[in-house]
Scaffold this motif. Structure first.
Motif, PDB file in Angstrom:
ATOM      1  N   ASP A   1      -2.789  -1.063 -10.141  1.00  0.00           N
ATOM      2  CA  ASP A   1      -3.800  -1.230  -9.043  1.00  0.00           C
ATOM      3  C   ASP A   1      -3.048  -1.306  -7.755  1.00  0.00           C
ATOM      4  O   ASP A   1      -3.692  -2.277  -7.013  1.00  0.00           O
ATOM      5  N   PHE A   2      -1.923  -1.053  -7.279  1.00  0.00           N
ATOM      6  CA  PHE A   2      -1.836  -0.963  -5.933  1.00  0.00           C
ATOM      7  C   PHE A   2      -2.327  -0.105  -5.030  1.00  0.00           C
ATOM      8  O   PHE A   2      -2.633   1.194  -5.808  1.00  0.00           O
ATOM      9  N   PRO A   3      -2.817  -0.188  -3.872  1.00  0.00           N
ATOM     10  CA  PRO A   3      -3.759   0.421  -3.266  1.00  0.00           C
ATOM     11  C   PRO A   3      -3.070   1.786  -2.923  1.00  0.00           C
ATOM     12  O   PRO A   3      -1.925   1.816  -2.190  1.00  0.00           O
ATOM     13  N   VAL A   4      -3.533   2.861  -2.909  1.00  0.00           N
ATOM     14  CA  VAL A   4      -3.303   4.227  -2.460  1.00  0.00           C
ATOM     15  C   VAL A   4      -4.180   4.590  -1.299  1.00  0.00           C
ATOM     16  O   VAL A   4      -5.415   4.774  -1.807  1.00  0.00           O
ATOM     17  N   VAL A   5      -3.921   4.825  -0.214  1.00  0.00           N
ATOM     18  CA  VAL A   5      -4.681   5.004   1.048  1.00  0.00           C
ATOM     19  C   VAL A   5      -4.469   6.535   1.470  1.00  0.00           C
ATOM     20  O   VAL A   5      -3.402   6.834   1.811  1.00  0.00           O
ATOM     21  N   TYR A   6      -5.562   7.330   1.143  1.00  0.00           N
ATOM     22  CA  TYR A   6      -5.529   8.578   1.742  1.00  0.00           C
ATOM     23  C   TYR A   6      -6.361   8.889   3.077  1.00  0.00           C
ATOM     24  O   TYR A   6      -7.473   7.967   3.268  1.00  0.00           O
ATOM     25  N   THR A   7      -5.458   9.362   3.789  1.00  0.00           N
ATOM     26  CA  THR A   7      -6.017   9.552   5.253  1.00  0.00           C
ATOM     27  C   THR A   7      -5.807  11.054   5.722  1.00  0.00           C
ATOM     28  O   THR A   7      -5.308  11.897   5.124  1.00  0.00           O
ATOM     29  N   ALA A   8      -6.332  11.543   6.932  1.00  0.00           N
ATOM     30  CA  ALA A   8      -5.630  12.431   7.554  1.00  0.00           C
ATOM     31  C   ALA A   8      -4.230  12.380   8.054  1.00  0.00           C
ATOM     32  O   ALA A   8      -3.682  11.274   8.046  1.00  0.00           O
ATOM     33  N   ARG A   9      -3.616  13.635   8.200  1.00  0.00           N
ATOM     34  CA  ARG A   9      -2.137  13.591   8.270  1.00  0.00           C
ATOM     35  C   ARG A   9      -1.705  12.984   9.462  1.00  0.00           C
ATOM     36  O   ARG A   9      -0.711  12.077   9.581  1.00  0.00           O
TER      37      ARG A   9
ATOM     38  N   ARG B   1       0.843  -1.292  -0.225  1.00  0.00           N
ATOM     39  CA  ARG B   1      -0.065  -0.032   0.105  1.00  0.00           C
ATOM     40  C   ARG B   1       0.990   1.115   0.075  1.00  0.00           C
ATOM     41  O   ARG B   1       2.237   1.247   0.331  1.00  0.00           O
ATOM     42  N   VAL B   2       0.321   2.381  -0.615  1.00  0.00           N
ATOM     43  CA  VAL B   2       0.903   3.666  -0.353  1.00  0.00           C
ATOM     44  C   VAL B   2       0.051   4.590   0.524  1.00  0.00           C
ATOM     45  O   VAL B   2      -1.366   4.490   0.173  1.00  0.00           O
ATOM     46  N   VAL B   3       0.567   5.066   1.392  1.00  0.00           N
ATOM     47  CA  VAL B   3      -0.207   5.759   2.632  1.00  0.00           C
ATOM     48  C   VAL B   3      -0.043   7.435   2.522  1.00  0.00           C
ATOM     49  O   VAL B   3       1.302   7.731   2.357  1.00  0.00           O
ATOM     50  N   ILE B   4      -1.068   8.110   2.231  1.00  0.00           N
ATOM     51  CA  ILE B   4      -0.860   9.466   2.121  1.00  0.00           C
ATOM     52  C   ILE B   4      -1.830  10.399   2.874  1.00  0.00           C
ATOM     53  O   ILE B   4      -2.933  10.298   2.865  1.00  0.00           O
ATOM     54  N   GLY B   5      -0.916  11.001   3.818  1.00  0.00           N
ATOM     55  CA  GLY B   5      -1.736  12.031   4.932  1.00  0.00           C
ATOM     56  C   GLY B   5      -2.049  13.041   4.471  1.00  0.00           C
ATOM     57  O   GLY B   5      -0.887  14.073   4.632  1.00  0.00           O
ATOM     58  N   THR B   6      -3.094  13.557   4.030  1.00  0.00           N
ATOM     59  CA  THR B   6      -3.324  15.132   3.742  1.00  0.00           C
ATOM     60  C   THR B   6      -5.003  15.294   3.417  1.00  0.00           C
ATOM     61  O   THR B   6      -5.756  14.280   2.913  1.00  0.00           O
ATOM     62  N   GLU B   7      -5.523  16.432   3.874  1.00  0.00           N
ATOM     63  CA  GLU B   7      -6.815  16.954   3.389  1.00  0.00           C
ATOM     64  C   GLU B   7      -6.881  18.014   2.739  1.00  0.00           C
ATOM     65  O   GLU B   7      -7.919  18.699   2.592  1.00  0.00           O
TER      66      GLU B   7
ATOM     67  N   LEU C   1       1.942  11.996  -8.697  1.00  0.00           N
ATOM     68  CA  LEU C   1       3.366  11.711  -8.325  1.00  0.00           C
ATOM     69  C   LEU C   1       3.239  10.076  -8.431  1.00  0.00           C
ATOM     70  O   LEU C   1       4.225   9.221  -8.919  1.00  0.00           O
ATOM     71  N   TYR C   2       2.278   9.386  -7.725  1.00  0.00           N
ATOM     72  CA  TYR C   2       2.358   7.889  -7.497  1.00  0.00           C
ATOM     73  C   TYR C   2       1.597   7.394  -8.718  1.00  0.00           C
ATOM     74  O   TYR C   2       1.139   6.306  -8.501  1.00  0.00           O
ATOM     75  N   ARG C   3       1.168   7.886  -9.760  1.00  0.00           N
ATOM     76  CA  ARG C   3       0.288   7.422 -10.713  1.00  0.00           C
ATOM     77  C   ARG C   3       0.875   6.034 -11.421  1.00  0.00           C
ATOM     78  O   ARG C   3       0.270   5.224 -11.701  1.00  0.00           O
ATOM     79  N   PRO C   4       2.047   5.999 -11.738  1.00  0.00           N
ATOM     80  CA  PRO C   4       2.540   4.842 -12.182  1.00  0.00           C
ATOM     81  C   PRO C   4       2.055   3.680 -11.171  1.00  0.00           C
ATOM     82  O   PRO C   4       2.088   2.402 -11.906  1.00  0.00           O
ATOM     83  N   LEU C   5       1.940   3.709 -10.084  1.00  0.00           N
ATOM     84  CA  LEU C   5       1.607   2.682  -9.126  1.00  0.00           C
ATOM     85  C   LEU C   5       0.144   2.390  -9.145  1.00  0.00           C
ATOM     86  O   LEU C   5      -0.591   1.227  -9.241  1.00  0.00           O
ATOM     87  N   SER C   6      -0.741   3.483  -9.361  1.00  0.00           N
ATOM     88  CA  SER C   6      -2.091   3.454  -9.534  1.00  0.00           C
ATOM     89  C   SER C   6      -2.433   2.672 -10.581  1.00  0.00           C
ATOM     90  O   SER C   6      -3.376   1.977 -10.665  1.00  0.00           O
TER      91      SER C   6
END
Length: 433
Positions: free
Chosen positions: A192-200, A167-173, A184-189
């Motif tokens: 179909d590798f999961p990109v997880v967006y969360t609060a920081r 997974r790739v974890v990205i913390g931002t709102e 930036l991480y589009r080559p991974l998406s």
């Protein structure tokens, strides 16, 4: 995209080279002149399989460069990563964030236009808030967003982990920052590798929680190994039996002398201190730290229990790094075990495929030799500490012939007891009766 990486340590160098391989233009910045000079000559200051070729390929393609002066690179960058060290602070166990905060001040003074500033370093919960506050003090008018993007790289398999992550974890709102990080991480998406967006703050805690859980898993199986020895069970079969349960999984269930390395020791301690600071103690992790520290310290006693008084004996050590496929010695079990053996009066000799240079600086009165058979020469016992592949199929007959006494103490359970004993060895391992 134009990316600047502050710090060319393990995380910064691997991440920078991988981003460049995705097609981004990456500049890696470091304040250590010798490190930058080596990188510009094509020399890699750390051992990581495949990294030398990856760096060379992207330098040649013009997508990766190194510099001492990051001013221009920061001004031109769309994304600036902070990938500096966060060692354990002396005295209180908290993570030392001085390098992170210094990088934040420098970045704030140089950014030009909207810039995403990413903490790639492993940092406690709330660090992103402080980085943002520092930058806002330096540049009240600055256009930027501070994002958390923790790394999950295993030493020895870091390139594979970066390019094919769990997974790739990205913390931002911040919607603009989210769009930039997505590109930036589009080559991974696309794969179909999961990109997880969360609060920081959630992102910052995910990194610590993940490492603490794995450290607990290692410590659990080590305690099961001790119990196995008492009751006549086999810890490897126990690990297999529970690991086949999908809720548990088989990874990190390998009994040994205790965990070490650049992450688990410092991250578990830092998480304990953060939890205490917020009034929410994490007693399981506190116990994990205590049990693991104690385990590394008593491993020398296992050698004494097998061969008796160590005074005047020669002990051979196979493996010095905390794990195979790295030259990293940080918090390695060898740092506790070898001095303890020496304190008991033993003469110690050792070999490691990649850790010899660092070991020469860390140990006193340790004889470093050229290979495993040289370690065995004249030894009263051979202790296998790190499970390098080249130690898995040693010629046991040749090893035995070189030793004063055929004693093999296998702290990684590489060999089968019946085979070792059939070869004439007094054999001792972990968690096997």
């Amino acid at each position: 995209m134009r990316v600047t990486m502050i710090g060319t340590g393990y995380v910064g160098l691997v991440s920078g080279a991988c981003f460049a391989d995705f097609g981004h233009v990456v500049t890696c910045v470091d304040k250590d002149p010798s490190k930058i000079e080596r990188l510009e000559r094509g020399e890699i200051p750390i051992f990581e399989p495949g990294l030398d070729d990856l760096v060379a390929k992207n330098v040649k393609a013009g997508r990766l460069s190194f510099t001492l002066d990051g001013a221009e690179a920061i001004r031109d960058a769309e994304v600036v990563f902070i990938a500096v060290g966060t060692p354990t602070r002396r005295g209180d166990g908290h993570a030392d964030l001085s390098y992170v905060y210094a990088a934040a001040e420098e970045i704030a003074s140089l950014i030009d236009g909207f810039t995403v500033v990413v903490t790639k370093s492993t940092v406690p919960v709330g660090t992103g808030d402080e980085v943002e506050a520092i930058m806002r003090r330096v540049r009240p008018d600055g256009e930027f967003a501070v994002v958390s993007n923790p790394e999950f790289l295993r030493e020895g398999a870091a390139i594979e982990d970066f390019k094919r992550p769990d997974r790739v974890v990205i913390g931002t709102e911040d919607p603009r920052a989210r769009a930039v990080m997505g590109e930036l991480y589009r080559p991974l998406s696309l794969s179909d590798f999961p990109v997880v967006y969360t609060a920081r703050r959630t992102s910052e805690l995910i990194k610590y929680a993940g490492n603490a859980f794995l450290a607990m898993k290692i410590t659990f199986i080590n305690e099961m190994a001790d119990l196995c020895e008492k009751v006549g069970a086999d810890v490897q079969q126990v690990a297999k039996g529970i690991g086949l349960d999908g809720r548990i999984g088989s990874k990190f269930l390998h009994a040994g002398p205790g965990y070490g390395g650049s992450c688990f020791p410092k991250d578990t301690i830092a998480l304990v201190r953060t939890a205490q600071q917020y009034g929410a103690p994490v007693r399981l992790i506190e116990t994990t730290v205590e049990v693991n520290d104690a385990r590394k310290k008593v491993m020398a006693k296992r050698v004494e229990a097998v061969i008796g008084d160590l005074a005047g004996k020669t002990i051979g050590i196979l493996g010095l790094t905390f794990k195979p496929n790295t030259d990293d010695m940080r918090d390695s079990p060898s740092l506790d075990i070898i001095p303890a053996l020496q304190a008991m009066g033993a003469k110690v000799k050792a070999f490691d495929p990649e850790g010899m240079r660092e070991a020469a600086h860390l140990f006193t009165d340790l004889e470093l030799v050229d290979g495993p058979y040289e370690v065995a020469q004249g030894a009263d016992a051979l202790v296998l500490l790190t499970e390098w592949d080249q130690f898995r199929a040693l010629d046991l007959a040749q090893i035995k012939n070189r030793m004063n006494q055929p004693v093999l103490i296998d702290l990684r359970n590489i060999y089968k007891p019946a085979e070792a004993r059939a070869a004439g060895f007094l054999y001792s391992s972990i968690g096997r009766a």
